[in-house]
Design an enzyme around this catalytic site. Structure first.
Site, PDB file in Angstrom:
ATOM      1  N   ALA A  21      74.536  -1.314 105.029  1.00 20.29           N
ATOM      2  CA  ALA A  21      73.098  -1.133 104.887  1.00 20.29           C
ATOM      3  C   ALA A  21      72.384  -2.479 104.922  1.00 20.29           C
ATOM      4  O   ALA A  21      71.396  -2.657 105.653  1.00 20.29           O
ATOM      5  CB  ALA A  21      72.784  -0.401 103.596  1.00 20.29           C
ATOM      6  N   ARG A  23      73.571  -5.522 105.870  1.00 16.70           N
ATOM      7  CA  ARG A  23      73.895  -6.418 106.981  1.00 16.70           C
ATOM      8  C   ARG A  23      73.400  -5.907 108.319  1.00 16.70           C
ATOM      9  O   ARG A  23      72.992  -6.693 109.184  1.00 16.70           O
ATOM     10  CB  ARG A  23      75.419  -6.625 107.029  1.00 16.70           C
ATOM     11  CG  ARG A  23      75.891  -7.635 108.054  1.00 16.70           C
ATOM     12  CD  ARG A  23      77.353  -7.958 107.844  1.00 16.70           C
ATOM     13  NE  ARG A  23      78.177  -6.765 107.898  1.00 16.70           N
ATOM     14  CZ  ARG A  23      78.717  -6.274 109.015  1.00 16.70           C
ATOM     15  NH1 ARG A  23      78.487  -6.871 110.167  1.00 16.70           N
ATOM     16  NH2 ARG A  23      79.472  -5.201 108.978  1.00 16.70           N
ATOM     17  N   ARG A  24      73.391  -4.576 108.508  1.00 14.97           N
ATOM     18  CA  ARG A  24      73.100  -4.061 109.841  1.00 14.97           C
ATOM     19  C   ARG A  24      71.903  -3.123 109.906  1.00 14.97           C
ATOM     20  O   ARG A  24      71.138  -3.175 110.860  1.00 14.97           O
ATOM     21  CB  ARG A  24      74.340  -3.321 110.376  1.00 14.97           C
ATOM     22  CG  ARG A  24      75.590  -4.140 110.189  1.00 14.97           C
ATOM     23  CD  ARG A  24      76.579  -4.167 111.305  1.00 14.97           C
ATOM     24  NE  ARG A  24      76.087  -4.168 112.638  1.00 14.97           N
ATOM     25  CZ  ARG A  24      76.790  -3.681 113.678  1.00 14.97           C
ATOM     26  NH1 ARG A  24      77.958  -3.116 113.455  1.00 14.97           N
ATOM     27  NH2 ARG A  24      76.319  -3.736 114.900  1.00 14.97           N
ATOM     28  N   SER A  42      69.671   1.307  93.886  1.00 17.41           N
ATOM     29  CA  SER A  42      71.013   0.951  93.442  1.00 17.41           C
ATOM     30  C   SER A  42      71.121   1.344  91.977  1.00 17.41           C
ATOM     31  O   SER A  42      70.120   1.348  91.254  1.00 17.41           O
ATOM     32  CB  SER A  42      71.274  -0.544  93.599  1.00 17.41           C
ATOM     33  OG  SER A  42      72.488  -0.927  92.966  1.00 17.41           O
ATOM     34  N   ARG A  43      72.320   1.696  91.535  1.00 17.43           N
ATOM     35  CA  ARG A  43      72.491   2.005  90.117  1.00 17.43           C
ATOM     36  C   ARG A  43      72.366   0.748  89.255  1.00 17.43           C
ATOM     37  O   ARG A  43      72.216   0.843  88.046  1.00 17.43           O
ATOM     38  CB  ARG A  43      73.830   2.703  89.911  1.00 17.43           C
ATOM     39  CG  ARG A  43      73.813   4.118  90.463  1.00 17.43           C
ATOM     40  CD  ARG A  43      75.157   4.787  90.427  1.00 17.43           C
ATOM     41  NE  ARG A  43      75.044   6.194  90.801  1.00 17.43           N
ATOM     42  CZ  ARG A  43      76.075   6.985  91.025  1.00 17.43           C
ATOM     43  NH1 ARG A  43      77.315   6.512  90.926  1.00 17.43           N
ATOM     44  NH2 ARG A  43      75.880   8.250  91.349  1.00 17.43           N
ATOM     45  N   TYR A  63      69.162   6.619  91.829  1.00 12.72           N
ATOM     46  CA  TYR A  63      69.138   7.371  93.086  1.00 12.72           C
ATOM     47  C   TYR A  63      68.160   8.541  93.013  1.00 12.72           C
ATOM     48  O   TYR A  63      67.413   8.804  93.965  1.00 12.72           O
ATOM     49  CB  TYR A  63      70.536   7.911  93.415  1.00 12.72           C
ATOM     50  CG  TYR A  63      71.591   6.871  93.701  1.00 12.72           C
ATOM     51  CD1 TYR A  63      71.267   5.538  93.946  1.00 12.72           C
ATOM     52  CD2 TYR A  63      72.931   7.232  93.744  1.00 12.72           C
ATOM     53  CE1 TYR A  63      72.253   4.596  94.211  1.00 12.72           C
ATOM     54  CE2 TYR A  63      73.924   6.306  94.014  1.00 12.72           C
ATOM     55  CZ  TYR A  63      73.586   4.991  94.238  1.00 12.72           C
ATOM     56  OH  TYR A  63      74.576   4.071  94.501  1.00 12.72           O
ATOM     57  N   LYS A 102      78.410   7.921 108.744  1.00 14.55           N
ATOM     58  CA  LYS A 102      79.585   8.758 109.008  1.00 14.55           C
ATOM     59  C   LYS A 102      80.632   8.550 107.903  1.00 14.55           C
ATOM     60  O   LYS A 102      80.687   7.463 107.287  1.00 14.55           O
ATOM     61  CB  LYS A 102      80.153   8.452 110.399  1.00 14.55           C
ATOM     62  CG  LYS A 102      80.507   6.970 110.628  1.00 14.55           C
ATOM     63  CD  LYS A 102      81.834   6.622 110.005  1.00 14.55           C
ATOM     64  CE  LYS A 102      81.985   5.153 109.741  1.00 14.55           C
ATOM     65  NZ  LYS A 102      83.073   4.840 108.800  1.00 14.55           N
ATOM     66  N   ARG A 169      87.374   2.745 100.079  1.00 10.57           N
ATOM     67  CA  ARG A 169      88.260   3.308 101.108  1.00 10.57           C
ATOM     68  C   ARG A 169      89.677   3.524 100.596  1.00 10.57           C
ATOM     69  O   ARG A 169      90.453   4.245 101.221  1.00 10.57           O
ATOM     70  CB  ARG A 169      88.257   2.414 102.334  1.00 10.57           C
ATOM     71  CG  ARG A 169      86.891   2.357 103.013  1.00 10.57           C
ATOM     72  CD  ARG A 169      86.798   1.247 104.028  1.00 10.57           C
ATOM     73  NE  ARG A 169      85.503   1.210 104.689  1.00 10.57           N
ATOM     74  CZ  ARG A 169      84.421   0.599 104.194  1.00 10.57           C
ATOM     75  NH1 ARG A 169      84.512  -0.046 103.027  1.00 10.57           N
ATOM     76  NH2 ARG A 169      83.284   0.612 104.842  1.00 10.57           N
ATOM     77  N   ASP A 181      87.289   7.108 107.614  1.00  8.88           N
ATOM     78  CA  ASP A 181      86.571   5.840 107.814  1.00  8.88           C
ATOM     79  C   ASP A 181      86.658   5.335 109.250  1.00  8.88           C
ATOM     80  O   ASP A 181      85.641   4.997 109.841  1.00  8.88           O
ATOM     81  CB  ASP A 181      87.095   4.776 106.859  1.00  8.88           C
ATOM     82  CG  ASP A 181      86.156   3.589 106.777  1.00  8.88           C
ATOM     83  OD1 ASP A 181      85.024   3.757 106.290  1.00  8.88           O
ATOM     84  OD2 ASP A 181      86.535   2.494 107.232  1.00  8.88           O
TER      85      ASP A 181
END
Length: 344
Positions: A21, A23-24, A42-43, A63, A102, A169, A181
């Site tokens: 989120a 970085r891109r 963010s929590r 959230y 995704k 992951r 992933d």
């Protein structure tokens, strides 16, 4: 930059401050001329405020508070897969369009519920496979008749070196594992070229006994024509991001299929008889293209992201792979012990 039919900006919020989120995605949203990036949650409220300040938006420490804001039209969700369903469902029920990183969710049934809810409410629900929006794949499809001929085999691989041990992951409760992933990429790419619903002829997932998640896998698919797809993926490899199409006239391979940098001019290799050629394709920004497609869908109700049948096909295929897979490693994690019937 493409022009949209409506001139007002899409007011967007982001749930989570994942690396992808910050970085891109958020740099593109903040710069897009049809997006008003309103808030990020963010929590950790201090973290939310730091990230918000960096992108010129509000930082929210909860959230639910972000989902319930009445100054948002759409929400982007880059949380771990097991959290996608809860927050996408809440966002849809609060009247927001939703872009989910995704995979759409960690189970087929949860994805169906999200699709049904979005349809009932007339909202856009999209799964963020950014590679689909890179122009190299359109160029490759245009080469098929001349360079490949009748397709016989699709092969695809996406693998990365071991990740940080604390990554979600490696946590089953958060929807970790290589299939969800990185495996979803070649599975989705195969559907660009194979026809109809795909049969899973075989699959193997290697489970890490220390973490309980699959860290590597291979899948064999087949379509109704008998065209096969051989796919490999994992977290314990040298980096590889490629696919190839092999037919009766030749073979075309895409070297940076899934995560090409925007400055890269992708090289496609064409092998025919005794002739090998390489074509350099134009550079493209798949991150911007993916965000722009979502903005267009949310503002105008048009474009490829309004077709949710591709979400269904992907979720069903991932589910079939899990059910068919032979697990090497800890047998307690075998999905087929829990999921008894094919949902098709």
């Amino acid at each position: 930059m493409p022009e949209h039919r409506q001139q007002r900006a899409l007011r967007m919020g982001v749930i989570g401050t994942a690396n992808i989120a910050m970085r891109r995605i958020m740099p593109v949203l903040a710069a897009h001329d049809q997006v008003d990036l309103v808030a990020v949650a963010s929590r950790d409220k201090a973290r939310a405020e730091r990230v918000g300040a960096a992108f010129g938006c509000h930082g929210v420490g909860d959230y639910a508070e972000l989902v319930e804001r009445d100054d948002l039209d759409a929400i982007y969700i880059p949380l771990p897969p097991a959290m996608h369903h809860e927050w996408a469902l809440r966002a849809l029920r609060s009247g927001k369009h939703v872009l989910v990183e995704k995979p759409m969710s960690d189970t087929y049934e949860k994805t169906l519920e999200l699709m049904s809810t979005a349809s009932e409410l007339g909202l856009v629900l999209a799964e963020n496979f950014m590679f689909l929006h890179h122009s190299q794949h359109t160029a490759v499809r245009a080469m098929l008749d001349e360079a490949v001929g009748e397709l016989r085999l699709f092969s695809g691989s996406f693998a990365v070196p071991p990740l940080a041990p604390e990554s979600f992951r490696y946590q089953p409760a958060l929807g970790g594992g290589a299939l969800l992933d990185v495996g979803v990429y070649p599975l989705r790419a195969a559907q660009l070229y194979l026809a109809g619903e795909l049969d899973v002829l075989g699959a193997c997932l290697r489970v890490d006994e220390a973490t309980g998640v699959d860290v590597a896998g291979s899948v064999l698919l087949c379509d109704e024509r008998g065209v096969t797809a051989q796919l490999d993926f994992g977290f314990e490899h040298s980096y590889r991001s490629t696919y190839a199409l092999w037919g009766d006239r030749g073979r075309v391979s895409v070297r940076r299929a899934f995560t090409p940098p925007e400055q890269l001019k992708p090289v496609v290799r064409i092998e025919q008889q005794d002739v090998v050629t390489e074509r350099s394709l134009p550079e493209d920004n798949q991150v911007y293209n993916a965000m722009d497609a979502f903005v267009r869908a949310a503002l105008t109700g048009t474009g490829p992201l309004t077709d949710t049948s591709v979400i269904h096909r992907q979720a069903l295929l991932v589910d079939r792979v899990r059910r068919a897979a032979t697990l090497v490693g800890d047998p307690k994690t075998r999905p087929s012990d829990v999921l008894a019937e094919d949902p098709a």
